[in-house]
Design an enzyme around this catalytic site. Sequence first.
Site, short mmCIF file in Angstrom:
data_model
loop_
_atom_site.label_atom_id
_atom_site.label_comp_id
_atom_site.label_asym_id
_atom_site.label_seq_id
_atom_site.Cartn_x
_atom_site.Cartn_y
_atom_site.Cartn_z
N GLU A 1 44.93 25.85 31.04
CA GLU A 1 46.22 25.23 31.33
C GLU A 1 47.36 25.90 30.55
O GLU A 1 48.47 25.36 30.47
CB GLU A 1 46.18 23.74 31.03
N HIS B 1 47.87 17.43 25.28
CA HIS B 1 47.34 16.77 26.48
C HIS B 1 46.00 16.15 26.12
O HIS B 1 45.13 16.81 25.56
CB HIS B 1 47.17 17.76 27.62
N HIS C 1 43.28 12.32 27.02
CA HIS C 1 42.86 11.33 28.01
C HIS C 1 42.69 9.95 27.36
O HIS C 1 41.54 9.50 27.18
CB HIS C 1 41.55 11.75 28.68
N HIS D 1 44.56 10.61 35.19
CA HIS D 1 44.15 11.84 34.49
C HIS D 1 44.33 11.73 32.98
O HIS D 1 43.36 11.69 32.23
CB HIS D 1 44.94 13.02 35.07
#
Length: 269
Positions: free
Chosen positions: A119, A142, A144, A214
């Site tokens: 990413e 990032h 979760h 996500h």
Amino acid sequence: MKSILDNRPALAAEINKVAEVAGYLWQKGWAERNGGNITVNITEHVDDDIRAMAPISEVKAIGTTLPHLKGCYFYCKGTNMRMRDLARWPMDNGSVIRILDDCASYVIIADKPVAPTSELPSHLSVHNYLIAKGSPYKASVHTHPIELVAITHTDKFLKKDVASRLLWSMIPETKAFCPRGLGIIPYKLPSSVELADATIKELEEYDVVMWEKHGVFAVDCDVMAAFDQIDVLNKSCLIYIAARNMGFEPDGMSDEQMDEMRVAFNLPK
């Protein structure tokens, strides 16, 4: 083996913060397998010796041209690497990259040729945007968070600022420490250009954006501050879920109470 961190305490401190946050993400269950990514702009800690370092990888294309990143340096979590391993061995599970003068490619310079996250184009596009707008933010995270992801599985929380209003109302600290709230991005394919573009657009209004079903993407001055915003938002979500599990819909703070908080802490509307 000699490390780029040797005799560079400021740089080592930044990378150690990444390792600490990676450990928190794993402990909280937010970083299953190789899930999640961290990228930090470390250019301010780069000295002449680092600038003179020969690359330890071939030239790699970013996939897009990012004019504001010319000559920048980033620490990046490695692709397929686990946060729990990065927490213990950050320079074995991540690497330092140099953006080349064409602003469209990079090389790895240290410590090992660990390929950055898949990413990377998305993360670098965000950093290009941050520099362009003169932002002091250097870190992107990032991950979760379980409860925040859970609430995106119903349309109720996907409308603009509905989740922000709810989460702010659960505990005063949320408004104080995450004053811009939570942006929402409808489901898009992970790692896609569409998701990256939507994230950059949402960052015009928010520091933390939620990718439906996500995870979250957060930016701040350093990796610890970005983590803190996610942590505060998820705590509010846990309070909401705990109340629902006890059989009632929590009242939350009133608009008047939250406005009082805003004035007292000089927060944006």
